[in-house]
Design a protein around this motif. Structure first.
Motif, PDB file in Angstrom:
ATOM      1  N   VAL A   1       0.793  -1.114   0.343  1.00 45.92           N
ATOM      2  CA  VAL A   1       0.024   0.296  -0.130  1.00 45.92           C
ATOM      3  C   VAL A   1       1.016   1.325  -0.364  1.00 45.92           C
ATOM      4  CG1 VAL A   1      -1.657   1.096   1.151  1.00 45.92           C
ATOM      5  CG2 VAL A   1      -2.330  -0.923   0.946  1.00 45.92           C
ATOM      6  N   ILE A   2       2.035   1.409   0.453  1.00 43.92           N
ATOM      7  CA  ILE A   2       2.541   2.331   1.070  1.00 43.92           C
ATOM      8  C   ILE A   2       3.592   2.665  -0.314  1.00 43.92           C
ATOM      9  CG2 ILE A   2       5.252   3.186   2.071  1.00 43.92           C
ATOM     10  CD1 ILE A   2       4.263   1.632   4.580  1.00 43.92           C
ATOM     11  N   ILE A   3       4.011   1.793  -1.578  1.00 45.88           N
ATOM     12  CA  ILE A   3       4.461   1.624  -2.288  1.00 45.88           C
ATOM     13  C   ILE A   3       3.476   2.347  -3.258  1.00 45.88           C
ATOM     14  CG2 ILE A   3       6.062   0.462  -4.322  1.00 45.88           C
ATOM     15  CD1 ILE A   3       6.715  -1.616  -2.252  1.00 45.88           C
ATOM     16  N   PHE A   4       2.346   1.474  -3.664  1.00 44.26           N
ATOM     17  CA  PHE A   4       1.052   2.116  -4.871  1.00 44.26           C
ATOM     18  C   PHE A   4       0.791   3.293  -4.348  1.00 44.26           C
ATOM     19  CE2 PHE A   4      -3.114   3.070  -4.324  1.00 44.26           C
ATOM     20  CZ  PHE A   4      -4.031   2.791  -5.787  1.00 44.26           C
ATOM     21  N   SER A   5       0.684   3.945  -3.082  1.00 45.63           N
ATOM     22  CA  SER A   5       0.526   5.544  -2.502  1.00 45.63           C
ATOM     23  C   SER A   5       1.451   6.702  -3.159  1.00 45.63           C
ATOM     24  CB  SER A   5       0.146   5.425  -1.199  1.00 45.63           C
ATOM     25  OG  SER A   5      -0.878   4.558  -0.562  1.00 45.63           O
ATOM     26  N   TYR A   6       2.948   6.049  -2.979  1.00 49.02           N
ATOM     27  CA  TYR A   6       3.901   6.679  -3.120  1.00 49.02           C
ATOM     28  C   TYR A   6       4.202   7.065  -4.289  1.00 49.02           C
ATOM     29  CZ  TYR A   6       8.621   8.451  -3.077  1.00 49.02           C
ATOM     30  OH  TYR A   6      10.137   9.237  -3.154  1.00 49.02           O
TER      31      TYR A   6
ATOM     32  N   MET B   1      11.451   6.459  -6.850  1.00 49.72           N
ATOM     33  CA  MET B   1      11.843   5.396  -5.974  1.00 49.72           C
ATOM     34  C   MET B   1      13.260   5.037  -5.221  1.00 49.72           C
ATOM     35  SD  MET B   1       8.385   4.280  -7.188  1.00 49.72           S
ATOM     36  CE  MET B   1       8.559   2.212  -6.720  1.00 49.72           C
ATOM     37  N   LYS B   2      13.692   5.363  -4.741  1.00 48.08           N
ATOM     38  CA  LYS B   2      15.086   4.965  -4.077  1.00 48.08           C
ATOM     39  C   LYS B   2      15.216   5.226  -2.675  1.00 48.08           C
ATOM     40  CE  LYS B   2      18.446   5.818  -7.714  1.00 48.08           C
ATOM     41  NZ  LYS B   2      20.004   6.422  -7.977  1.00 48.08           N
ATOM     42  N   ALA B   3      13.832   5.985  -2.725  1.00 53.72           N
ATOM     43  CA  ALA B   3      13.217   6.801  -1.587  1.00 53.72           C
ATOM     44  C   ALA B   3      12.958   5.528  -0.632  1.00 53.72           C
ATOM     45  CB  ALA B   3      12.629   8.634  -0.928  1.00 53.72           C
ATOM     46  N   LEU B   4      12.063   5.322  -1.970  1.00 52.34           N
ATOM     47  CA  LEU B   4      11.661   3.433  -0.666  1.00 52.34           C
ATOM     48  C   LEU B   4      11.925   2.972   0.326  1.00 52.34           C
ATOM     49  CD1 LEU B   4       9.139   3.054  -3.731  1.00 52.34           C
ATOM     50  CD2 LEU B   4       8.300   3.751  -1.038  1.00 52.34           C
TER      51      LEU B   4
ATOM     52  N   TYR C   1       7.861   3.628   7.557  1.00 46.26           N
ATOM     53  CA  TYR C   1       6.097   3.835   8.600  1.00 46.26           C
ATOM     54  C   TYR C   1       5.694   2.617   8.796  1.00 46.26           C
ATOM     55  CZ  TYR C   1       5.022   7.682   5.774  1.00 46.26           C
ATOM     56  OH  TYR C   1       5.185   8.750   4.955  1.00 46.26           O
ATOM     57  N   LEU C   2       6.624   1.300   8.410  1.00 39.57           N
ATOM     58  CA  LEU C   2       6.241  -0.243   8.885  1.00 39.57           C
ATOM     59  C   LEU C   2       6.064   0.093  10.594  1.00 39.57           C
ATOM     60  CD1 LEU C   2       6.893  -3.137   6.371  1.00 39.57           C
ATOM     61  CD2 LEU C   2       4.787  -1.727   6.488  1.00 39.57           C
ATOM     62  N   ILE C   3       7.710   0.447  11.068  1.00 38.00           N
ATOM     63  CA  ILE C   3       8.289   0.877  12.667  1.00 38.00           C
ATOM     64  C   ILE C   3       7.286   1.469  12.978  1.00 38.00           C
ATOM     65  CG2 ILE C   3       9.965   1.541  13.914  1.00 38.00           C
ATOM     66  CD1 ILE C   3      11.969   0.768  12.165  1.00 38.00           C
TER      67      ILE C   3
ATOM     68  N   ASN D   1      -1.950   7.947   1.118  1.00 37.43           N
ATOM     69  CA  ASN D   1      -1.807   6.899   1.754  1.00 37.43           C
ATOM     70  C   ASN D   1      -2.746   5.925   3.079  1.00 37.43           C
ATOM     71  OD1 ASN D   1       0.060   4.401   2.617  1.00 37.43           O
ATOM     72  ND2 ASN D   1       0.789   6.230   3.857  1.00 37.43           N
ATOM     73  N   VAL D   2      -3.738   7.396   3.361  1.00 39.02           N
ATOM     74  CA  VAL D   2      -3.161   7.864   4.638  1.00 39.02           C
ATOM     75  C   VAL D   2      -5.086   7.176   4.276  1.00 39.02           C
ATOM     76  CG1 VAL D   2      -5.610   9.098   6.103  1.00 39.02           C
ATOM     77  CG2 VAL D   2      -2.987   9.181   6.069  1.00 39.02           C
ATOM     78  N   PHE D   3      -5.630   7.523   3.312  1.00 38.20           N
ATOM     79  CA  PHE D   3      -6.733   6.956   2.478  1.00 38.20           C
ATOM     80  C   PHE D   3      -7.034   5.374   2.184  1.00 38.20           C
ATOM     81  CE2 PHE D   3      -9.677   6.207  -0.822  1.00 38.20           C
ATOM     82  CZ  PHE D   3     -10.688   6.411  -0.816  1.00 38.20           C
ATOM     83  N   SER D   4      -5.829   5.030   1.754  1.00 37.63           N
ATOM     84  CA  SER D   4      -5.252   3.765   1.247  1.00 37.63           C
ATOM     85  C   SER D   4      -5.205   2.650   2.400  1.00 37.63           C
ATOM     86  CB  SER D   4      -4.185   4.247   0.252  1.00 37.63           C
ATOM     87  OG  SER D   4      -4.128   4.529  -0.725  1.00 37.63           O
TER      88      SER D   4
END
Length: 467
Positions: free
Chosen positions: A20-25, A51-54, A61-63, A121-124
């Motif tokens: 979801v984070i990757i999709f939102s980004y 994408m490198k920032a991911l 974000y997972l933490i 990201n919040v919405f997703s």
């Protein structure tokens, strides 16, 4: 089995969150640079560069999600609290990332894109988690992924716990039975039987067929609590304690740590905090002004009809008891024929009451008669949301009959409330109304107020119990 399922679900949830984070980004990049919604810079970094920032964003974000308890079981976790935790985690993530960009002087990265990422990201996340929640609840309703529970002790707490479990099959709890010393074997409550005495735990626990134990001892049996907890902890079965004094302490008790000694405060009222009270008052003033503007045409038409169809004053003033037990005049559009004070105080309004005028029946049914109370809100006598105020004679009656009734006067009374949107209006159970009022008082948040105001538009205006 449940423990294994929960571990698997948590791991799957982490993977889904990462996706979801990757999709939102990625979606935020396209919205910022390719959609045409925003003014395009003459040059911008490619998607590959962003994408490198991911590599930092995804684990970060997972933490944060873990820190905000977003991987706890969803059986009884509220949607509203989960959504709020998602917003909090994403807000901190956004602020941290912008700070990193500032400290590392990365001026090529678009700040606007990161604000878009925050919103997407919040919405997703909220959407995906609600889909997962509904899927799990449907599975549990069909009998899958069940959690088997044994209750220790027969009490009011045990009955109330069983009531809630049976009313919410989507939680996926199955009560296997009750162990109790104060009831004979075979005693049954809503299909749940007493299987034996408490000491039978020594036989049942080694079988390792339980997912959870709930201690529901009555007040007179609390001397057994230490021994029971000791037995449960030796088995490794998750154990929780459901106190038999929930009619005394609030649903969210305020606890203090007194050098290792837990101290429970009997009453915690969030609105006793000055900042909370100020925030609520600001919302009341803004909401009352907006509502008066929106409903002014309706109020004008109703005023003309009342004056044209029934002799007497337009506004009916009635003494009610408000904050800190202080009386105040509550305003309503007059819906009855004019009567003397003694007759008016004598009784409740009943069905087909001859005192109610023809237009009065309509405005009472639709709650239009309550609109002048917006002026009470402006004056500070009332709030938009809170327990409904009662007349002095009924306050005196209920304070003697209903435990904790007077707690409702620790906050301002409201135009609408948690009891009203749950159907407890007019000629309904006063005890149920007070239970809902107390829950609201002890669990108040601005978000809870907004939820009640939202529900009022669908459940609170038309009142089938208004006569």
């Amino acid at each position: 089995m449940i423990k294994d399922n929960q571990k698997l679900l948590n791991r799957l949830h982490v993977v889904i969150d990462a996706l979801v984070i990757i999709f939102s980004y990625t979606a935020a990049w396209y919205l910022r640079f390719k959609s045409g919604i925003f003014e395009l810079d003459p040059w911008f970094l490619s998607l590959q560069e962003y994408m490198k920032a991911l590599l930092i964003i995804v684990p970060g974000y997972l933490i944060l999600y873990y820190a905000f308890q977003l991987y706890t079981p969803k059986r009884v976790q509220g949607r509203r609290y989960e959504a709020w935790h998602i917003i909090q985690a994403n807000t901190i993530g956004l602020m941290a990332y912008i700070l990193i960009l500032y400290l590392t002087k990365q001026s090529d990265f678009s700040r606007t894109m990161f604000f878009v990422f925050f919103c997407v990201n919040v919405f997703s996340e909220v959407t995906v988690r609600n889909i997962i929640r509904e899927g799990l609840r449907n599975m549990r309703k069909k009998g899958y992924n069940q959690k088997h529970i044994l209750l220790i002790g027969y009490s009011r707490a045990a009955e109330q716990y069983i009531d809630r479990i049976l009313s919410n099959p989507e939680w996926g709890y199955i009560v296997r039975g009750i162990l109790a010393d104060n009831k004979p074997r075979g005693t049954e409550y809503r299909g749940i039987k007493v299987l034996g005495r408490v000491e039978n735990l020594t036989i049942i626990l080694p079988q390792n067929k339980l997912d959870e134990i709930a201690i529901t001892l009555g007040l007179a049996e609390y001397h057994k609590l230490e021994h029971i907890v000791s037995m449960c902890e030796k088995s490794g079965v998750h154990t929780k304690f459901i106190p038999d004094y929930n009619n005394i302490i609030p649903t969210k008790p305020y606890t203090e740590d007194l050098l290792g000694l837990p101290v429970i405060n009997i009453r915690h009222v969030p609105l006793s905090n000055a900042l909370n009270a100020f925030s609520k008052r600001c919302v009341d003033l803004f909401g009352a002004i907006v509502a008066l503007i929106l409903f002014s045409p309706v109020m004008a038409v109703v005023s003309v009809i009342i004056k044209a169809t029934s002799p007497g004053p337009l506004i009916f003033r009635q003494e009610r008891i408000g904050l800190q037990n202080k009386p105040f005049p509550m305003y309503k559009f007059r819906s009855m024929v004019v009567q003397d004070a003694a007759s008016e105080k004598a009784k409740w309004t009943v069905q087909n009451d001859p005192r109610v005028t023809p237009i009065g029946k309509f405005i009472r049914k639709t709650s239009i008669d309550e609109l002048p109370q917006l002026f009470n809100v402006l004056k500070g006598d009332m709030s938009l949301v809170g327990p409904r105020p009662e007349r002095p004679q009924f306050v005196e009656k209920f304070r003697e009959e209903i435990p904790r009734y007077m707690v409702k006067h620790q906050v301002r009374p409201g135009l609408t409330g948690w009891a009203q949107v749950n159907g407890y209006r007019g000629d309904t159970s006063i005890r149920k109304r007070i239970e809902h009022d107390l829950y609201y008082i002890e669990n108040w948040t601005l978000g809870f107020d907004f939820k009640i105001l939202f529900l009022t538009f669908f459940k609170g205006f038309v009142n089938k119990n208004a006569y």
